[in-house]
Design a protein around this motif. Structure first.
Motif, PDB file in Angstrom:
ATOM      1  N   LEU A 381       0.865  -1.180   0.000  1.00 13.73           N
ATOM      2  CA  LEU A 381       0.000   0.000   0.000  1.00 13.73           C
ATOM      3  C   LEU A 381       0.899   1.226   0.000  1.00 13.73           C
ATOM      4  CD1 LEU A 381      -2.842   1.284   0.222  1.00 13.73           C
ATOM      5  CD2 LEU A 381      -2.546   1.234   2.710  1.00 13.73           C
ATOM      6  N   SER A 382       0.701   2.110  -0.963  1.00 11.34           N
ATOM      7  CA  SER A 382       1.554   3.293  -1.076  1.00 11.34           C
ATOM      8  C   SER A 382       0.701   4.557  -1.144  1.00 11.34           C
ATOM      9  CB  SER A 382       2.443   3.202  -2.318  1.00 11.34           C
ATOM     10  OG  SER A 382       1.655   3.156  -3.498  1.00 11.34           O
ATOM     11  N   ALA A 383       1.314   5.670  -0.805  1.00 12.49           N
ATOM     12  CA  ALA A 383       0.643   6.970  -0.867  1.00 12.49           C
ATOM     13  C   ALA A 383       1.685   8.045  -1.115  1.00 12.49           C
ATOM     14  CB  ALA A 383      -0.116   7.257   0.416  1.00 12.49           C
ATOM     15  N   ARG A 384       1.270   9.106  -1.808  1.00 12.20           N
ATOM     16  CA  ARG A 384       2.162  10.227  -2.082  1.00 12.20           C
ATOM     17  C   ARG A 384       1.378  11.514  -1.953  1.00 12.20           C
ATOM     18  NH1 ARG A 384       4.207  10.671  -8.062  1.00 12.20           N
ATOM     19  NH2 ARG A 384       2.168  11.660  -8.297  1.00 12.20           N
ATOM     20  N   ALA A 385       1.905  12.457  -1.188  1.00  7.55           N
ATOM     21  CA  ALA A 385       1.210  13.732  -1.008  1.00  7.55           C
ATOM     22  C   ALA A 385       1.137  14.505  -2.320  1.00  7.55           C
ATOM     23  CB  ALA A 385       1.906  14.557   0.070  1.00  7.55           C
ATOM     24  N   SER A 386       2.226  14.553  -3.047  1.00  8.25           N
ATOM     25  CA  SER A 386       2.249  15.191  -4.361  1.00  8.25           C
ATOM     26  C   SER A 386       3.610  14.883  -4.991  1.00  8.25           C
ATOM     27  CB  SER A 386       2.019  16.703  -4.231  1.00  8.25           C
ATOM     28  OG  SER A 386       3.079  17.315  -3.564  1.00  8.25           O
ATOM     29  N   ALA A 398       5.193  19.526 -17.177  1.00  5.71           N
ATOM     30  CA  ALA A 398       6.383  19.636 -18.006  1.00  5.71           C
ATOM     31  C   ALA A 398       6.948  18.239 -18.234  1.00  5.71           C
ATOM     32  CB  ALA A 398       7.418  20.532 -17.337  1.00  5.71           C
ATOM     33  N   PRO A 399       7.273  17.877 -19.475  1.00  9.56           N
ATOM     34  CA  PRO A 399       7.639  16.489 -19.781  1.00  9.56           C
ATOM     35  C   PRO A 399       8.980  16.050 -19.214  1.00  9.56           C
ATOM     36  CG  PRO A 399       7.885  17.870 -21.719  1.00  9.56           C
ATOM     37  CD  PRO A 399       7.216  18.713 -20.677  1.00  9.56           C
ATOM     38  N   GLU A 400       9.808  16.973 -18.736  1.00  8.70           N
ATOM     39  CA  GLU A 400      11.111  16.544 -18.244  1.00  8.70           C
ATOM     40  C   GLU A 400      11.383  17.019 -16.820  1.00  8.70           C
ATOM     41  OE1 GLU A 400      11.739  20.401 -20.531  1.00  8.70           O
ATOM     42  OE2 GLU A 400      11.461  18.430 -21.412  1.00  8.70           O
ATOM     43  N   ALA A 401      10.329  17.304 -16.060  1.00 10.48           N
ATOM     44  CA  ALA A 401      10.492  17.745 -14.674  1.00 10.48           C
ATOM     45  C   ALA A 401       9.608  16.910 -13.766  1.00 10.48           C
ATOM     46  CB  ALA A 401      10.139  19.224 -14.540  1.00 10.48           C
ATOM     47  N   ALA A 402      10.133  16.556 -12.602  1.00  8.68           N
ATOM     48  CA  ALA A 402       9.391  15.736 -11.655  1.00  8.68           C
ATOM     49  C   ALA A 402       9.659  16.224 -10.237  1.00  8.68           C
ATOM     50  CB  ALA A 402       9.785  14.268 -11.784  1.00  8.68           C
ATOM     51  N   ILE A 403       8.616  16.237  -9.426  1.00 13.72           N
ATOM     52  CA  ILE A 403       8.720  16.602  -8.015  1.00 13.72           C
ATOM     53  C   ILE A 403       7.847  15.645  -7.228  1.00 13.72           C
ATOM     54  CG2 ILE A 403       8.455  18.416  -6.300  1.00 13.72           C
ATOM     55  CD1 ILE A 403       8.246  20.380  -8.706  1.00 13.72           C
ATOM     56  N   GLU A 404       8.451  14.907  -6.317  1.00 10.74           N
ATOM     57  CA  GLU A 404       7.704  14.027  -5.427  1.00 10.74           C
ATOM     58  C   GLU A 404       7.993  14.435  -3.995  1.00 10.74           C
ATOM     59  OE1 GLU A 404       6.943   9.779  -6.765  1.00 10.74           O
ATOM     60  OE2 GLU A 404       8.992  10.107  -7.446  1.00 10.74           O
ATOM     61  N   LEU A 405       6.923  14.581  -3.230  1.00 10.72           N
ATOM     62  CA  LEU A 405       7.053  15.051  -1.861  1.00 10.72           C
ATOM     63  C   LEU A 405       6.230  14.157  -0.943  1.00 10.72           C
ATOM     64  CD1 LEU A 405       8.501  17.495  -0.521  1.00 10.72           C
ATOM     65  CD2 LEU A 405       6.303  18.671  -0.569  1.00 10.72           C
ATOM     66  N   LEU A 406       6.855  13.700   0.129  1.00  7.66           N
ATOM     67  CA  LEU A 406       6.188  12.919   1.172  1.00  7.66           C
ATOM     68  C   LEU A 406       5.462  11.705   0.587  1.00  7.66           C
ATOM     69  CD1 LEU A 406       4.798  15.767   3.456  1.00  7.66           C
ATOM     70  CD2 LEU A 406       6.937  14.493   3.671  1.00  7.66           C
ATOM     71  N   GLY A 407       6.226  10.754   0.126  1.00  6.03           N
ATOM     72  CA  GLY A 407       5.677   9.490  -0.366  1.00  6.03           C
ATOM     73  C   GLY A 407       6.096   8.349   0.540  1.00  6.03           C
ATOM     74  N   ALA A 408       5.225   7.375   0.717  1.00  2.74           N
ATOM     75  CA  ALA A 408       5.533   6.238   1.593  1.00  2.74           C
ATOM     76  C   ALA A 408       4.880   4.982   1.049  1.00  2.74           C
ATOM     77  CB  ALA A 408       5.041   6.511   3.014  1.00  2.74           C
ATOM     78  N   GLU A 423       9.378   2.152   2.306  1.00  3.80           N
ATOM     79  CA  GLU A 423      10.045   3.329   1.743  1.00  3.80           C
ATOM     80  C   GLU A 423       9.369   4.583   2.258  1.00  3.80           C
ATOM     81  OE1 GLU A 423      11.864   4.663  -2.609  1.00  3.80           O
ATOM     82  OE2 GLU A 423      10.246   3.184  -2.500  1.00  3.80           O
ATOM     83  N   LEU A 424      10.154   5.622   2.491  1.00  5.23           N
ATOM     84  CA  LEU A 424       9.622   6.924   2.896  1.00  5.23           C
ATOM     85  C   LEU A 424      10.434   8.005   2.189  1.00  5.23           C
ATOM     86  CD1 LEU A 424       7.835   8.785   4.577  1.00  5.23           C
ATOM     87  CD2 LEU A 424       9.484   8.557   6.459  1.00  5.23           C
ATOM     88  N   THR A 425       9.819   8.647   1.200  1.00 11.16           N
ATOM     89  CA  THR A 425      10.485   9.696   0.433  1.00 11.16           C
ATOM     90  C   THR A 425      10.131  11.046   1.026  1.00 11.16           C
ATOM     91  OG1 THR A 425      10.410   8.391  -1.600  1.00 11.16           O
ATOM     92  CG2 THR A 425      10.738  10.769  -1.833  1.00 11.16           C
ATOM     93  N   LEU A 426      11.135  11.787   1.436  1.00 11.68           N
ATOM     94  CA  LEU A 426      10.891  13.152   1.899  1.00 11.68           C
ATOM     95  C   LEU A 426      10.730  14.087   0.710  1.00 11.68           C
ATOM     96  CD1 LEU A 426      13.461  13.344   4.838  1.00 11.68           C
ATOM     97  CD2 LEU A 426      11.014  12.796   4.928  1.00 11.68           C
TER      98      LEU A 426
END
Length: 575
Positions: A381-386, A398-408, A423-426
């Motif tokens: 089970l996973s979740a990502r704030a944004s 944008a096709p070549e930009a990525a931002i992931e914040l607070l994913g687990a 996993e816990l991505t800050l």
């Protein structure tokens, strides 16, 4: 009562704690507010609403002449408003998710002169804060927020020409009465200070409150609680019946340069670089031998490069001294040559690289997957704030930009009955612009969080990992679009039953798009840990992401983590 109580909550400078005192202040000429003046003039929106609802008798409550407000309102001369969205700017943490503002369009102003209008935006006073404290204060409300009115032309030069951010303009269908309330409330908000929160009471949320003042029948800001991203706000207002009218893109100058450069063949690209180095090349036999439409294309490209360079230089305090007359002379020669060609360049679209934000998937994501690691099955089970990663559909991003914040992600093993954090991505940020000799930008990647670091005697081990990489990316178009990248960098790891270790590393791979909504990626990372121990580690990942609907996708991943392999496949839902 909803509208007036809302005004009372926001207009904090008034030193009146209750309704009787509020009404009493309107009978007085005593100065109040951030700009001392009679209450009727300091809080014109509040007074106008109460006068309408309560039917004030002008003989018992004479109206004050608010000359300063009248002059200010006449200067704005706002007939309607346009909601403006600017794409993400990865070099500024406060603009990672884009920015929003309102343009106040003048009465009878044609589209060709809309740059002369005023715009209102909500910003944070973050002066003196850097590094870790910047993030802490931004999350905790440690910055002061305020509304700022400035020239739209100045904002476009900053966002489009200097920061290379595409702009989308959404014309709002506001009645004259709604615009009058909006303008009156903006007058009340001058010099008012709020607590600024990056993830909740930010630029996007505050603009919703302005729209609620303009049209009290709409409930907008209450639909967000802990998290508000500018694209989510744009999706909300776009879904509001009758609120949004026409939509106009304003591509960044960098987008125009990339589009024009992509339309050139190999010899023409050589010509483009020659003209950039020496404007006199427009008189060379090689240039004169080109067809007029190709000359026009090259000249338009050269002008974009000169004008973008000039805007960036002025933005940094440059562009003065002996170089300025030479630059002006070069632009004049290019304009004269362009005028002599006398026809449009060959037809191709100058469109933003970042598509319409409301067309993209929602910012939040949850997922349910099945998988196997080291011969042991699991449910994940996973979740990502944004917000967005490079495998997800490009629509709206944008096709070549990525931002992931607070994913687990959490994994449950049916065999052992145990559930654990996997996993816990800050934060994880990637920028992979294909190399362009006319507009060179590095590809880079940075991330921090707890990631799997398994080994045979500990298949579920986690370690804190921080990584920073910078290199180059390029793209090919056969048999489909493929983005290739190579990123050297440094990596730090602490945990998984090992001493903290760090060392140089190298990451390379590709992201292919066989068709719209379907992406395949391969990445291999080799890290040579040399501090805190001497060891080498190789990790590789093969992933694919297939978009079933805008907010529903199927993802599968094969990974080799050290000497452990795993496979995961599951559904991802966006909301």
């Amino acid at each position: 009562m909803t509208h007036v109580s809302f005004l009372l909550r926001r207009a904090r400078p008034i030193p009146l704690p209750n309704w009787p005192a509020t009404l009493a202040a309107f009978f007085s000429a005593a100065p109040v507010g951030a700009h001392p003046q009679p209450a009727q003039c300091a809080f014109v929106a509040r007074y106008a609403w109460l006068r309408q609802e309560l039917g004030f008798d002008p003989r018992r409550l004479p109206e004050h002449s608010c000359e300063a407000y009248s002059r200010w309102k006449a200067e704005l001369d706002a007939e309607t408003a346009t909601f403006v969205f600017t794409s993400a700017y990865l070099n500024n943490p406060a603009s990672l998710f884009g920015h929003t503002l309102l343009r106040l369009d003048r009465r009878g102003e044609p589209a060709s002169t809309q740059l002369l209008a005023y715009a209102v935006s909500y910003a944070a006073d973050d002066s003196g804060s850097t590094g870790l404290m910047y993030g802490i204060k931004g999350i905790a409300g440690g910055f002061t927020g305020y509304f700022e009115l400035q020239s739209y032309d100045r904002l476009v030069r900053t966002y489009s020409d200097i920061e290379n951010r595409d702009i989308w303009e959404y014309r709002l269908n506001l009645t004259p009465g709604q615009m009058a309330r909006l303008v009156a409330h903006l007058w009340e908000l001058r010099e008012v200070r709020f607590d600024y929160y990056f993830f909740s009471e930010n630029c996007a949320w505050q603009l919703l409150t302005l729209l609620e003042v303009a049209d009290p029948s709409r409930v907008l800001s209450d639909r967000f609680a802990l998290w508000v991203a500018p694209p989510d706000v744009l999706r909300l207002i776009n879904a509001e019946a009758g609120l949004v009218g026409s939509v106009t893109p304003r591509p960044a100058r960098g987008s125009a340069i990339r589009r024009r450069y992509a339309a050139l063949d190999a010899p023409e690209r050589v010509q483009a670089q020659a003209i950039r180095a020496d404007v006199g090349q427009v008189e060379s036999p090689a240039f004169q031998a080109l067809a007029p439409d190709r000359q026009a294309l090259l000249l338009d490209l050269a002008l974009d490069l000169r004008q973008r360079g000039g805007a960036a230089g002025k933005g940094k305090g440059e562009g003065e001294g002996a170089a300025a007359p030479r630059a002006d002379e070069d632009v004049h020669r290019l304009l004269a040559a362009r005028s002599a060609v006398g026809q449009a360049a060959s037809s191709f679209a100058i469109a933003p690289y970042a598509g319409r934000p409301e067309a993209g998937h929602a910012s939040h994501r949850i997922g349910l997957a099945l998988g196997q690691r080291a011969d042991q099955g699991f449910i994940e089970l996973s979740a990502r704030a944004s917000f967005h990663d490079l495998l997800e559909a490009d629509a709206g991003y944008a096709p070549e930009a990525a931002i992931e914040l607070l994913g687990a992600s959490f994994r449950h093993s049916p065999e052992t009955g145990r559930t654990r954090l996997n996993e816990l991505t800050l934060i994880a940020i990637e920028s992979m612009p294909p190399f362009n000799p006319l507009l060179p930008r590095p590809a880079w990647r940075a991330q921090a969080g707890w990631a799997p670091s398994p080994r045979r005697d500990c298949p579920g081990c986690l370690a804190f990992r921080a990584q920073a990489q910078a290199g180059l990316a390029t793209e090919t178009r056969w048999p489909w679009r493929i983005l290739w990248f190579a990123l050297p960098g440094l990596e730090f790891e602490d945990g998984a039953g090992r001493p903290a270790r760090a060392g140089p590393g190298f990451s390379a791979g590709l992201i292919a798009e066989p068709r719209a909504g379907w992406k395949v990626a391969a990445r291999v990372t080799r890290t040579a840990y040399r501090w805190g121990g001497s060891s080498d580690e190789t990790r590789w990942t093969l992933s694919q992401h297939y978009t079933l609907q805008r907010d529903l996708a199927l993802r599968a991943e094969w990974k080799q983590l050290g000497d452990i392999r795993e496979f995961v496949v599951g559904l991802q839902v966006y909301f």
